[in-house]
Design a protein around this motif. Structure first.
Motif, mmCIF file in Angstrom:
data_model
loop_
_atom_site.group_PDB
_atom_site.id
_atom_site.type_symbol
_atom_site.label_atom_id
_atom_site.label_comp_id
_atom_site.label_asym_id
_atom_site.label_seq_id
_atom_site.Cartn_x
_atom_site.Cartn_y
_atom_site.Cartn_z
ATOM 1 N N THR A 176 0.833 -1.204 0.000
ATOM 2 C CA THR A 176 0.000 0.000 0.000
ATOM 3 C C THR A 176 0.861 1.245 0.000
ATOM 4 O OG1 THR A 176 -0.091 -0.095 2.411
ATOM 5 C CG2 THR A 176 -1.904 -1.120 1.192
ATOM 6 N N LEU A 177 0.252 2.323 -0.489
ATOM 7 C CA LEU A 177 0.924 3.622 -0.459
ATOM 8 C C LEU A 177 0.830 4.196 0.952
ATOM 9 C CD1 LEU A 177 -0.501 5.014 -3.808
ATOM 10 C CD2 LEU A 177 1.780 4.046 -3.416
ATOM 11 N N ALA A 178 1.789 4.917 1.342
ATOM 12 C CA ALA A 178 1.864 5.418 2.713
ATOM 13 C C ALA A 178 0.691 6.335 3.053
ATOM 14 C CB ALA A 178 3.182 6.145 2.930
ATOM 15 N N ASN A 179 0.247 7.162 2.148
ATOM 16 C CA ASN A 179 -0.797 8.138 2.457
ATOM 17 C C ASN A 179 -2.035 7.982 1.566
ATOM 18 O OD1 ASN A 179 0.532 8.875 0.179
ATOM 19 N ND2 ASN A 179 1.149 10.921 0.902
ATOM 20 N N PHE A 180 -2.195 6.790 0.974
ATOM 21 C CA PHE A 180 -3.401 6.506 0.200
ATOM 22 C C PHE A 180 -3.772 5.037 0.415
ATOM 23 C CE2 PHE A 180 -5.404 6.070 -4.280
ATOM 24 C CZ PHE A 180 -6.656 6.311 -3.755
ATOM 25 N N LYS A 181 -4.465 4.835 1.545
ATOM 26 C CA LYS A 181 -4.828 3.464 1.890
ATOM 27 C C LYS A 181 -6.122 3.457 2.720
ATOM 28 C CE LYS A 181 -1.726 3.498 5.901
ATOM 29 N NZ LYS A 181 -0.590 2.822 6.550
ATOM 30 N N ALA A 182 -6.766 2.294 2.786
ATOM 31 C CA ALA A 182 -8.054 2.144 3.488
ATOM 32 C C ALA A 182 -7.843 1.954 4.983
ATOM 33 C CB ALA A 182 -8.822 0.961 2.923
ATOM 34 N N THR A 183 -8.733 2.508 5.741
ATOM 35 C CA THR A 183 -8.763 2.301 7.197
ATOM 36 C C THR A 183 -10.164 1.831 7.600
ATOM 37 O OG1 THR A 183 -9.334 4.619 7.573
ATOM 38 C CG2 THR A 183 -6.986 4.036 7.617
ATOM 39 N N ALA A 184 -10.235 1.336 8.834
ATOM 40 C CA ALA A 184 -11.525 0.806 9.335
ATOM 41 C C ALA A 184 -12.106 -0.196 8.341
ATOM 42 C CB ALA A 184 -12.511 1.940 9.607
ATOM 43 N N ALA A 209 -17.918 -5.571 1.856
ATOM 44 C CA ALA A 209 -16.696 -4.952 2.375
ATOM 45 C C ALA A 209 -16.886 -3.444 2.403
ATOM 46 C CB ALA A 209 -15.493 -5.316 1.525
ATOM 47 N N SER A 210 -16.447 -2.818 3.490
ATOM 48 C CA SER A 210 -16.542 -1.362 3.617
ATOM 49 C C SER A 210 -15.269 -0.841 4.273
ATOM 50 C CB SER A 210 -17.779 -0.960 4.426
ATOM 51 O OG SER A 210 -17.746 -1.553 5.714
ATOM 52 N N PHE A 211 -14.907 0.418 3.940
ATOM 53 C CA PHE A 211 -13.657 0.986 4.466
ATOM 54 C C PHE A 211 -13.706 2.497 4.313
ATOM 55 C CE2 PHE A 211 -13.245 -0.326 0.108
ATOM 56 C CZ PHE A 211 -12.727 0.792 -0.540
ATOM 57 N N ASP A 212 -12.771 3.156 5.011
ATOM 58 C CA ASP A 212 -12.659 4.618 4.947
ATOM 59 C C ASP A 212 -11.415 5.009 4.160
ATOM 60 O OD1 ASP A 212 -14.929 5.048 6.483
ATOM 61 O OD2 ASP A 212 -13.812 4.982 8.378
ATOM 62 N N LEU A 213 -11.528 6.099 3.444
ATOM 63 C CA LEU A 213 -10.371 6.770 2.832
ATOM 64 C C LEU A 213 -10.295 8.149 3.472
ATOM 65 C CD1 LEU A 213 -10.796 5.837 -0.945
ATOM 66 C CD2 LEU A 213 -9.224 4.823 0.717
ATOM 67 N N THR A 214 -9.233 8.403 4.215
ATOM 68 C CA THR A 214 -9.118 9.672 4.941
ATOM 69 C C THR A 214 -7.792 10.359 4.607
ATOM 70 O OG1 THR A 214 -8.173 8.509 6.834
ATOM 71 C CG2 THR A 214 -10.558 8.839 6.841
ATOM 72 N N ASN A 215 -7.886 11.660 4.606
ATOM 73 C CA ASN A 215 -6.705 12.501 4.351
ATOM 74 C C ASN A 215 -5.982 12.116 3.051
ATOM 75 O OD1 ASN A 215 -7.097 13.886 6.836
ATOM 76 N ND2 ASN A 215 -6.070 12.208 7.924
ATOM 77 N N VAL A 216 -6.775 11.891 2.024
ATOM 78 C CA VAL A 216 -6.200 11.505 0.727
ATOM 79 C C VAL A 216 -5.530 12.729 0.090
ATOM 80 C CG1 VAL A 216 -6.691 10.606 -1.561
ATOM 81 C CG2 VAL A 216 -7.953 9.730 0.422
ATOM 82 N N PRO A 225 -10.627 3.805 -10.769
ATOM 83 C CA PRO A 225 -11.306 2.505 -10.629
ATOM 84 C C PRO A 225 -10.918 1.866 -9.283
ATOM 85 C CG PRO A 225 -9.395 2.279 -12.039
ATOM 86 C CD PRO A 225 -9.492 3.735 -11.733
ATOM 87 N N ILE A 226 -11.939 1.277 -8.600
ATOM 88 C CA ILE A 226 -11.708 0.555 -7.345
ATOM 89 C C ILE A 226 -12.186 -0.877 -7.572
ATOM 90 C CG2 ILE A 226 -12.139 0.447 -4.872
ATOM 91 C CD1 ILE A 226 -10.672 2.958 -5.668
ATOM 92 N N ARG A 272 -16.308 7.200 2.861
ATOM 93 C CA ARG A 272 -16.401 5.764 3.168
ATOM 94 C C ARG A 272 -17.002 5.080 1.964
ATOM 95 N NH1 ARG A 272 -15.478 2.453 7.180
ATOM 96 N NH2 ARG A 272 -16.638 0.474 7.353
ATOM 97 N N LEU A 273 -16.358 3.983 1.580
ATOM 98 C CA LEU A 273 -16.797 3.238 0.403
ATOM 99 C C LEU A 273 -17.229 1.834 0.810
ATOM 100 C CD1 LEU A 273 -13.927 4.259 -2.063
ATOM 101 C CD2 LEU A 273 -16.172 5.312 -1.786
ATOM 102 N N ALA A 274 -18.096 1.227 -0.022
ATOM 103 C CA ALA A 274 -18.592 -0.117 0.284
ATOM 104 C C ALA A 274 -18.814 -0.892 -1.009
ATOM 105 C CB ALA A 274 -19.892 -0.041 1.083
ATOM 106 N N PHE A 275 -18.540 -2.213 -0.929
ATOM 107 C CA PHE A 275 -18.804 -3.151 -2.015
ATOM 108 C C PHE A 275 -19.679 -4.274 -1.466
ATOM 109 C CE2 PHE A 275 -14.994 -1.126 -3.650
ATOM 110 C CZ PHE A 275 -15.190 -1.088 -5.015
#
Length: 307
Positions: A176-184, A209-216, A225-226, A272-275
């Motif tokens: 993963t990238l240091a400052n572009f990754k999913a949390t929670a 599946a659900s996750f947060d993207l913060t401080n992108v 695309p995700i 927050r994104l979800a699949f």
């Protein structure tokens, strides 16, 4: 009328008077005799009556004496009767009190009997409940043994899952990238729409599946695309009715992936994104990995176990 005739008449009259006087005298003599006889009889009766009177007087005197004696006795008896009546009244009051006390005692006894019956019924019910509880306790102990065995196995499985997750997270951290990754990051298995199930494979119908993207950072924002990839513990993709093949760049190297879901997302600084992927076939028991990619790397991942 001549004197001879007159004399004859006078003589006749005198003769008649004489006859009548003789008759009357005889008649009176008979009456006198009868009266004397009656008088004698009356005198005898009077003598008898005097004797009877004397006897009666003696009896009266005796009766008066008896009366006085009886009167004295009656006075004594009256006093005794009054005293006896008073005693009877006292006895009746005592009996009444005793009856009232006995009635209260009977009521108390009836209440006590009722309470005793209720207590005996409660005791019987408690004994039955205790027996039921003992039987249930025995069954629970048997089940507890099974549960403890299952718990031990579950703990072992969870330990293995945690170890696998840690290993995968360690691997993902390098990707993963240091400052572009999913949390929670959170993965849930559903048996029907919006009905979550723990980990039973035969009931699994979809994986969410659900996750947060913060401080992108701004350079990573915009439409990208995700992808959501679902694979088994050997990294083999699960059965997909419409597999999505894509190429992503990970650590400056292109990698081929087969995704279960794809979305074009306008990436923002925080969201927050979800699949939600509906399974084409029932999954077997085992461990499964859910990994989310973007075109420039891995955003996050998690491991699940189906029994």
């Amino acid at each position: 009328m001549n004197s001879r005739n007159v004399l004859a008449i006078v003589v006749a009259i005198l003769a008649l008077l004489l006859c009548w006087t003789g008759y009357k005298s005889y008649s009176l003599s008979g009456k006198v005799t009868k009266l004397e006889a009656e008088n004698k009889s009356l005198n005898e009766k009077v003598g008898n009556l005097e004797t009877l009177k004397s006897d009666l007087q003696t009896q009266v005197d005796s009766l008066e004496s008896q009366y006085n004696t009886l009167n004295e006795e009656n006075a004594a008896l009256a006093t005794t009767v009054e005293e006896e009546q008073a005693r009877v009244r006292r006895r009746n009051r005592t009996i009444k009190k005793l009856k009232a006390a006995s009635s209260e005692s009977d009521t108390d006894n009836a209440n006590l009997q009722s309470q005793i019956s209720a207590l005996l019924a409660a005791k019987s019910q408690l004994e039955a409940n205790i027996n039921d509880l003992r039987t249930e306790n025995t069954a629970l102990k048997e089940k507890l043994g099974i549960v403890e065995a299952n718990l031990t196995k579950a703990n072992d499985d969870n330990a293995a899952l945690d170890a696998l997750n840690k290993t995968m997270q360690s691997e993902i951290a390098n990707l993963t990238l240091a400052n572009f990754k999913a949390t929670a990051f959170q993965v849930e298995v559903e048996k029907r729409r919006n009905e979550k199930v723990t980990s039973k494979s035969r009931r699994a119908r979809s994986i969410k599946a659900s996750f947060d993207l913060t401080n992108v950072p701004a350079k990573y924002q915009g439409v990208r695309p995700i992808y959501m990839v679902i694979s088994d513990e050997n990294s083999n993709p699960i059965y997909l009715e419409n597999p999505i093949k894509a190429t992503v760049r990970v650590n400056n190297s292109d990698s081929q992936i087969i995704a279960a879901e794809k979305k074009e997302i306008n990436i923002k600084e925080n969201q927050r994104l979800a699949f939600n992927h509906k399974l084409g076939k029932r999954l077997k028991k085992g461990y499964y990995r859910v990994i989310v990619y973007t075109d420039i790397g891995v955003l996050g991942a998690s491991t699940i176990r189906l029994r």
